[in-house]
Motif scaffolding. Structure first.
Motif, PDB file in Angstrom:
ATOM      1  N   SER A   1       4.527  -1.490   4.115  1.00 15.79           N
ATOM      2  CA  SER A   1       4.659  -2.880   4.552  1.00 15.79           C
ATOM      3  C   SER A   1       4.813  -3.785   3.336  1.00 15.79           C
ATOM      4  CB  SER A   1       3.426  -3.322   5.341  1.00 15.79           C
ATOM      5  OG  SER A   1       3.239  -2.499   6.456  1.00 15.79           O
TER       6      SER A   1
ATOM      7  N   PHE B   1       8.293  -3.043   7.313  1.00 14.93           N
ATOM      8  CA  PHE B   1       7.997  -1.939   6.399  1.00 14.93           C
ATOM      9  C   PHE B   1       9.246  -1.308   5.804  1.00 14.93           C
ATOM     10  CE2 PHE B   1       6.463   0.790  10.313  1.00 14.93           C
ATOM     11  CZ  PHE B   1       7.751   0.900  10.786  1.00 14.93           C
TER      12      PHE B   1
ATOM     13  N   LEU C   1      -2.106   2.477  14.963  1.00 17.96           N
ATOM     14  CA  LEU C   1      -1.534   3.432  13.997  1.00 17.96           C
ATOM     15  C   LEU C   1      -1.837   2.986  12.565  1.00 17.96           C
ATOM     16  CD1 LEU C   1       2.008   3.905  15.607  1.00 17.96           C
ATOM     17  CD2 LEU C   1       0.055   5.461  15.778  1.00 17.96           C
TER      18      LEU C   1
ATOM     19  N   THR D   1      -5.010   6.133  12.429  1.00 14.39           N
ATOM     20  CA  THR D   1      -4.816   6.183  13.880  1.00 14.39           C
ATOM     21  C   THR D   1      -6.151   6.253  14.613  1.00 14.39           C
ATOM     22  OG1 THR D   1      -4.790   8.589  14.125  1.00 14.39           O
ATOM     23  CG2 THR D   1      -2.695   7.548  13.551  1.00 14.39           C
TER      24      THR D   1
ATOM     25  N   GLN E   1     -12.271  19.366  19.287  1.00 11.21           N
ATOM     26  CA  GLN E   1     -11.920  17.991  18.971  1.00 11.21           C
ATOM     27  C   GLN E   1     -11.970  17.066  20.195  1.00 11.21           C
ATOM     28  OE1 GLN E   1      -7.962  16.825  17.637  1.00 11.21           O
ATOM     29  NE2 GLN E   1      -8.883  16.089  15.766  1.00 11.21           N
TER      30      GLN E   1
ATOM     31  N   MET F   1       0.563   4.627   0.396  1.00  8.14           N
ATOM     32  CA  MET F   1      -0.168   5.843   0.779  1.00  8.14           C
ATOM     33  C   MET F   1       0.723   6.803   1.570  1.00  8.14           C
ATOM     34  SD  MET F   1      -3.968   4.478   1.864  1.00  8.14           S
ATOM     35  CE  MET F   1      -4.842   3.176   1.005  1.00  8.14           C
ATOM     36  N   SER F   2       1.241   6.345   2.737  1.00  4.52           N
ATOM     37  CA  SER F   2       1.948   7.261   3.635  1.00  4.52           C
ATOM     38  C   SER F   2       3.279   7.739   3.074  1.00  4.52           C
ATOM     39  CB  SER F   2       2.210   6.576   4.974  1.00  4.52           C
ATOM     40  OG  SER F   2       1.025   6.062   5.499  1.00  4.52           O
TER      41      SER F   2
ATOM     42  N   SER G   1       1.726  -0.478  17.254  1.00  4.80           N
ATOM     43  CA  SER G   1       1.376  -0.240  15.847  1.00  4.80           C
ATOM     44  C   SER G   1      -0.101  -0.482  15.546  1.00  4.80           C
ATOM     45  CB  SER G   1       2.217  -1.138  14.937  1.00  4.80           C
ATOM     46  OG  SER G   1       1.838  -2.498  15.097  1.00  4.80           O
TER      47      SER G   1
ATOM     48  N   GLY H   1       1.038  11.659   6.712  1.00  8.31           N
ATOM     49  CA  GLY H   1       0.582  10.466   7.435  1.00  8.31           C
ATOM     50  C   GLY H   1      -0.928  10.459   7.508  1.00  8.31           C
ATOM     51  N   SER H   2      -1.438  10.921   8.627  1.00 12.93           N
ATOM     52  CA  SER H   2      -2.896  10.992   8.774  1.00 12.93           C
ATOM     53  C   SER H   2      -3.507  11.889   7.703  1.00 12.93           C
ATOM     54  CB  SER H   2      -3.250  11.555  10.149  1.00 12.93           C
ATOM     55  OG  SER H   2      -2.750  10.711  11.158  1.00 12.93           O
TER      56      SER H   2
ATOM     57  N   GLU I   1      -7.154   8.419  16.733  1.00  5.25           N
ATOM     58  CA  GLU I   1      -7.747   9.762  16.736  1.00  5.25           C
ATOM     59  C   GLU I   1      -8.447  10.051  15.401  1.00  5.25           C
ATOM     60  OE1 GLU I   1      -4.626   8.992  17.718  1.00  5.25           O
ATOM     61  OE2 GLU I   1      -4.998   9.205  19.858  1.00  5.25           O
TER      62      GLU I   1
ATOM     63  N   ILE J   1       0.848  -1.197   0.000  1.00  5.50           N
ATOM     64  CA  ILE J   1       0.000   0.000   0.000  1.00  5.50           C
ATOM     65  C   ILE J   1       0.880   1.241   0.000  1.00  5.50           C
ATOM     66  CG2 ILE J   1      -1.789   1.246   1.281  1.00  5.50           C
ATOM     67  CD1 ILE J   1      -2.352  -1.470   2.715  1.00  5.50           C
TER      68      ILE J   1
ATOM     69  N   TRP K   1       6.846   3.680   5.323  1.00  9.86           N
ATOM     70  CA  TRP K   1       6.097   2.688   6.130  1.00  9.86           C
ATOM     71  C   TRP K   1       5.417   1.654   5.250  1.00  9.86           C
ATOM     72  CZ3 TRP K   1       8.612   4.731   9.693  1.00  9.86           C
ATOM     73  CH2 TRP K   1       8.514   6.079  10.040  1.00  9.86           C
TER      74      TRP K   1
HETATM   75  C1  LIG Z   1       3.235  -1.264  11.377  1.00  5.96           C
HETATM   76  C2  LIG Z   1       2.784  -0.218  10.427  1.00  5.96           C
HETATM   77  C3  LIG Z   1       2.560  -0.573   9.119  1.00  5.96           C
HETATM   78  C4  LIG Z   1       2.176   0.401   8.195  1.00  5.96           C
HETATM   79  N1  LIG Z   1       2.018   0.036   6.899  1.00  5.96           N
HETATM   80  C5  LIG Z   1       1.710   0.981   5.991  1.00  5.96           C
HETATM   81  C6  LIG Z   1       1.610   0.636   4.609  1.00  5.96           C
HETATM   82  O1  LIG Z   1       1.793  -0.513   4.238  1.00  5.96           O
HETATM   83  N2  LIG Z   1       1.351   1.617   3.727  1.00  5.96           N
HETATM   84  C7  LIG Z   1       1.126   2.912   4.112  1.00  5.96           C
HETATM   85  O2  LIG Z   1       0.842   3.727   3.260  1.00  5.96           O
HETATM   86  N3  LIG Z   1       1.214   3.269   5.420  1.00  5.96           N
HETATM   87  C8  LIG Z   1       1.508   2.336   6.352  1.00  5.96           C
HETATM   88  N4  LIG Z   1       1.615   2.691   7.672  1.00  5.96           N
HETATM   89  C9  LIG Z   1       1.506   4.098   8.026  1.00  5.96           C
HETATM   90  C10 LIG Z   1       0.231   4.469   8.760  1.00  5.96           C
HETATM   91  O3  LIG Z   1      -0.852   4.485   7.885  1.00  5.96           O
HETATM   92  C11 LIG Z   1       0.498   5.819   9.423  1.00  5.96           C
HETATM   93  O4  LIG Z   1       1.380   5.582  10.485  1.00  5.96           O
HETATM   94  C12 LIG Z   1      -0.741   6.496   9.936  1.00  5.96           C
HETATM   95  O5  LIG Z   1      -1.586   6.863   8.899  1.00  5.96           O
HETATM   96  C13 LIG Z   1      -0.376   7.727  10.768  1.00  5.96           C
HETATM   97  O6  LIG Z   1       0.506   8.576  10.122  1.00  5.96           O
HETATM   98  P1  LIG Z   1       1.849   9.062  10.854  1.00  5.96           P
HETATM   99  O7  LIG Z   1       2.538   7.866  11.369  1.00  5.96           O
HETATM  100  O8  LIG Z   1       2.555   9.935   9.929  1.00  5.96           O
HETATM  101  O9  LIG Z   1       1.354   9.871  12.107  1.00  5.96           O
HETATM  102  P2  LIG Z   1       0.800  11.370  12.130  1.00  5.96           P
HETATM  103  O10 LIG Z   1      -0.266  11.537  11.124  1.00  5.96           O
HETATM  104  O11 LIG Z   1       1.901  12.328  12.129  1.00  5.96           O
HETATM  105  O12 LIG Z   1       0.121  11.357  13.551  1.00  5.96           O
HETATM  106  C14 LIG Z   1       0.845  11.447  14.792  1.00  5.96           C
HETATM  107  C15 LIG Z   1      -0.163  11.642  15.906  1.00  5.96           C
HETATM  108  O13 LIG Z   1      -0.939  12.807  15.670  1.00  5.96           O
HETATM  109  C16 LIG Z   1      -2.299  12.509  15.636  1.00  5.96           C
HETATM  110  N5  LIG Z   1      -3.001  13.322  14.652  1.00  5.96           N
HETATM  111  C17 LIG Z   1      -2.666  13.574  13.368  1.00  5.96           C
HETATM  112  N6  LIG Z   1      -3.587  14.315  12.767  1.00  5.96           N
HETATM  113  C18 LIG Z   1      -4.547  14.534  13.672  1.00  5.96           C
HETATM  114  C19 LIG Z   1      -5.788  15.213  13.645  1.00  5.96           C
HETATM  115  N7  LIG Z   1      -6.260  15.808  12.554  1.00  5.96           N
HETATM  116  N8  LIG Z   1      -6.519  15.207  14.764  1.00  5.96           N
HETATM  117  C20 LIG Z   1      -6.074  14.588  15.881  1.00  5.96           C
HETATM  118  N9  LIG Z   1      -4.935  13.936  15.961  1.00  5.96           N
HETATM  119  C21 LIG Z   1      -4.177  13.901  14.866  1.00  5.96           C
HETATM  120  C22 LIG Z   1      -2.371  11.041  15.263  1.00  5.96           C
HETATM  121  O14 LIG Z   1      -3.580  10.430  15.649  1.00  5.96           O
HETATM  122  C23 LIG Z   1      -1.171  10.505  15.999  1.00  5.96           C
HETATM  123  O15 LIG Z   1      -1.515  10.272  17.321  1.00  5.96           O
HETATM  124  C24 LIG Z   1       1.996   1.738   8.607  1.00  5.96           C
HETATM  125  C25 LIG Z   1       2.197   2.070   9.942  1.00  5.96           C
HETATM  126  C26 LIG Z   1       2.596   1.113  10.845  1.00  5.96           C
HETATM  127  C27 LIG Z   1       2.825   1.523  12.254  1.00  5.96           C
END
Ligand SMILES: Cc1cc2nc3c(=O)[nH]c(=O)nc-3n(C[C@H](O)[C@H](O)[C@H](O)COP(=O)(O)OP(=O)(O)OC[C@H]3O[C@@H](n4cnc5c(N)ncnc54)[C@H](O)[C@@H]3O)c2cc1C
Lengths: 384, 351
Positions: free
Chosen positions: A165, A218, A365, A369, B239, A132-133, A362, A138-139, A371, A130, A163
């Motif tokens: 996987s 990943f 996440l 996530t 939020q 995406m990230s 994880s 991220g989010s 949130e 996938i 990230w």
């Molecule tokens: C084991 C593992 C496997 C993964 N595999 C894949 C994969 O195969 N392909 C892929 O594309 N991605 C993958 N991911 C990535 C995963 O989708 C992201 O970690 C996730 O979307 C969060 O993005 P970030 O880690 O950048 O955290 P961030 O988005 O930076 O978030 C950090 C913190 O801030 C909070 N936050 C962010 N925005 C908001 C908001 N608007 N309101 C409130 N809180 C907020 C989050 O909830 C979190 O607590 C994987 C992650 C893990 C841990």
């Protein structure tokens, strides 16, 4: 569809017949695997196992026969998913393809893409990742910066996915990236999905990112003028956002969102024995109550999918409740047994406890996530 | 079938809405008996919903019948409706006639026993039972008693017991009753039902009521979050408040799914596992939903004047009645351990 109501899952006698068959198969196939490798849950990778599951007709189960599918119900598919997870089968090679990538291709792919890829997925011979990230996305997936630019005969991709996987094992990636310029009035506009051939695409570098346990799941995937041919386009140029949110609904809807540490409960029961302390029995009974309820909710979602509905908010609820349970399990288990897990431990319970503890962060996440999911639920309630 | 469920529940919802506004709830807590409300509930036939067709009921699926109680919980209906439904079921199981009017059941605590001994041509019912719902108010009680040749059900009219008043946190009567009654032969029948089964039926009923109360608390809290303004905007725009409401919604949904499992079990052999699981899960959700409901409402929700407490107090009481989370979890955990880890998953897939 009222988000608070999870309709009774429809009865499926054929699914129960299938269940017995699946159990027998798993019993034989997993006979030699130890508890620690079963604890890998849906991160465990085994090409031979996936091929055998495919040969049984248990991947791509709901897809049309013309694409290698088996035209069975969502509830039958659910049985295969939950039985493989509960048994700790190594399903990661086909899991993502079966759950979301194949479904996405079936929904929006070209006839050629469907014919070329879906039969391979159904055979258990095609692994998807996938894309995406990203480092800065991220989010906030819509902020993707990886960019595909039109060139003669296709596209050139530049940017970094993070990230990802199984990128190092995968045959394909569904890449989500930008194709248009950033539109300040519509931040979801100008995004597109592509099918990236991970084995032949040039200008693409895959680097491992080691998880805190030291394991390699990943990766970082860097695109430097990576060329994608015209037919790599998946769906419609510019419709990436709508497509990717549909894909995420599939990503979140399954039983893997509450069964990741199920194996630890089984090992815990083994060490607690037939006559546990009152405190342990109460804790165990409570976990069972949660499993029973989540399974009911998750099967309800499967029934809704069978009806052609897209219960995205229901899925968000089950994922939030389910990952909370998955994360609680090691925390509870460790209070019931006074023995510290070590890195070298060979005792099954402690090995699985160690593995679960090192992977638990994880769960809430990956796939969105906690949130973010709660934000979706709040939107469903009309608060946003 | 779903249409029927909806119809029954819709009828119930309408009757409850007509008779139980917050003002009426306060009056009942002050000691007023809502006669008109009770009459409407009885006229709508709701009290007989659990009675099998062959015993003069309507032959609705027990799960549908119990869904009335979800609506009742959602309106904090201050009546022994669940108890009258249960008593009617118990009397019907023993082949006894079901009287009109309010009913309850006894005993309800695992440690309490009541006894039936022959007395001339009739029976004498004795013993003490605590926490009997609505004991002081009801017209008769379906007593599950130990007889000389096994369990019997006896229909004991009021006057057959003395009352020591006791109430739950929601000010619902939960009295200690000392029985000393002589009833005619026709008022007693042998039964297959035991105290454990009655406990399970009670637990399934309370799960539905809790689920309904949570539905209502969520709806109240959501509306409040949209209406109440601070810092120049509705608090639902913050939020932190949104996340609390999302948690409430998920817990409410889980409770609803669990309560449905228990209600279905009532019609299918009263299986202990789904009912125990439901009482544990609903009880746990109840604590979270009540707590966050109050958090979002601020001080106004802490007042007697606001209607929130009619629902949260019921949750705090109902989660303990007919067995609290700890008791049911212990039962579940012991049974699971006894059957062993190899059957743990397989057993759950039979539900
Ligand atoms: C084991 C593992 C496997 C993964 N595999 C894949 C994969 O195969 N392909 C892929 O594309 N991605 C993958 N991911 C990535 C995963 O989708 C992201 O970690 C996730 O979307 C969060 O993005 P970030 O880690 O950048 O955290 P961030 O988005 O930076 O978030 C950090 C913190 O801030 C909070 N936050 C962010 N925005 C908001 C908001 N608007 N309101 C409130 N809180 C907020 C989050 O909830 C979190 O607590 C994987 C992650 C893990 C841990």
């Amino acid at each position: 569809m009222n988000a608070i109501t999870f309709p009774k899952p429809p009865p499926s006698p054929e699914a129960e017949i299938l269940r017995a068959e699946v159990r027998e198969f798993l019993h034989t196939e997993l006979a030699g695997r130890d508890a620690r490798s079963k604890a890998e849950s849906w991160s465990g990778h085994d090409a031979e196992f996936s091929r055998k599951l495919g040969a049984k007709g248990w991947i791509g189960m709901t897809w049309p026969k013309q694409y290698g599918g088996h035209e069975r119900s969502a509830l039958e598919r659910y049985v295969v998913m939950e039985e493989t997870l509960a048994a700790g089968a190594p399903v990661s090679l086909h899991w993502v393809a079966d759950r979301q990538s194949g479904v996405q291709i079936l929904k929006i792919g070209t006839e050629e893409q469907k014919q070329k890829i879906l039969p391979k997925i159904a055979a258990g011979e095609c692994c998807f990742c996938i894309g995406m990230s990203e480092p800065d996305s991220g989010s906030d997936l819509a902020s993707t910066r990886t960019k595909a630019t039109r060139v003669q005969g296709g596209w050139l991709v530049n940017g970094t996915k993070l990230w990802t996987s199984s990128a190092h094992l995968a045959d394909y990636m569904i890449l989500f990236c930008r194709t248009g310029s950033v539109d300040s009035t519509d931040r979801h506009a100008g995004t597109t999905q592509f099918l990236v051939d991970m084995k032949t695409t040039t200008g693409m570098q895959i680097r491992p990112v080691y998880a805190l346990s030291g394991a390699h799941h990943f990766n970082e995937v860097v695109f430097t003028d990576a060329f994608l041919p015209e037919d790599a386009l998946l769906g419609t140029e510019g419709a990436g956002w709508k497509q990717v949110t549909g894909e995420l609904a599939f990503e979140r809807s399954g039983p893997e969102r509450f069964l990741s540490t199920f194996g630890l409960v089984v090992e815990l029961m083994r060490v607690l024995g037939r006559d546990p302390s009152e405190r342990a029995a109460i804790a165990l009974g409570r976990l069972q109550a949660h499993f029973i309820t989540l399974r009911r909710m998750s099967r309800s979602i499967s029934g809704m999918l069978q009806q052609g509905l897209e219960p995205a908010n229901h899925a968000a609820m089950v994922k939030d409740l389910g990952t909370t349970l998955e994360q609680e399990i090691p925390e509870i288990a460790r209070t019931l047994i006074t023995n510290e897990p070590t890195a070298e431990t060979t005792e099954d319970f402690l090995a699985v406890l160690a593995h679960s503890m090192l992977h638990a962060p994880s769960f809430s996440l990956r796939g969105g996530t906690r949130e973010i999911l709660r934000g979706m639920i709040a939107r469903g309630l009309g608060l946003r | 079938m779903p249409e029927e469920t909806d119809m029954l529940r819709e009828t119930a919802t309408r009757v409850f809405a007509d008779h139980f506004a917050p003002r009426d709830l306060g009056a009942v807590e002050a000691g007023h008996w809502p006669q008109a409300g009770w009459a409407a509930v009885e006229d709508a036939g709701l009290t007989r919903a659990l009675v099998p067709e062959e015993a003069g009921g309507y032959g609705v699926d027990p799960a549908e019948a119990l869904s009335i109680l979800r609506a009742a919980g959602g309106a904090a209906v201050p009546l022994p409706l669940a108890e009258t439904m249960m008593a009617s079921w118990l009397l019907a199981q023993a082949g006894l006639a079901i009287p009109d009017g309010t009913l309850s059941v006894a005993p309800v605590l695992p440690g309490d026993s009541l006894f039936a001994t022959r007395d001339g041509d009739g029976w004498r019912i004795t013993g003490t039972a605590s926490r009997i719902p609505w004991g002081r108010s009801v017209g008769a009680i379906a007593v599950l008693a130990e007889g000389p040749d096994g369990m019997v059900v006896a229909m004991v009219p009021s006057g057959g017991w003395t009352v020591t008043i006791s109430t739950n946190l929601a000010r619902e009567p939960r009295d200690r009753l000392t029985f000393d009654a002589v009833v005619p032969r026709a008022a007693v029948g042998a039964t297959e039902v035991d105290a454990a089964q009655l406990q399970r039926l009670g637990a399934a009923a309370r799960c539905q009521q809790m689920s309904g109360a949570m539905d209502h608390i969520l709806a109240l809290t959501l509306q409040y979050a949209l209406d109440r303004k601070q810092f120049g905007k509705p608090i639902g725009k913050f939020q932190a408040v949104q996340q609390n409401l999302a948690i409430m919604a998920s817990q409410t949904a889980a409770a609803s799914a669990a309560a449905d499992l228990a209600a279905e079990a009532v019609g299918h052999g009263m299986g202990i596992t789904p009912i125990a699981a439901a009482k544990v899960r609903c009880g746990e959700a109840a604590g979270t939903v009540a707590s966050l409901g109050h958090a979002v409402h601020g001080a106004i929700g802490f007042t007697y004047e606001h209607s929130l407490h009619y629902f949260t107090k019921r949750l705090w009481s109902w989660r303990d009645e007919f067995g609290g989370e700890t008791e049911w979890a212990l039962l579940l955990g012991r049974a699971a351990a006894e059957r062993g880890p190899e059957r743990f998953w397989a057993d759950m897939t039979t539900l």
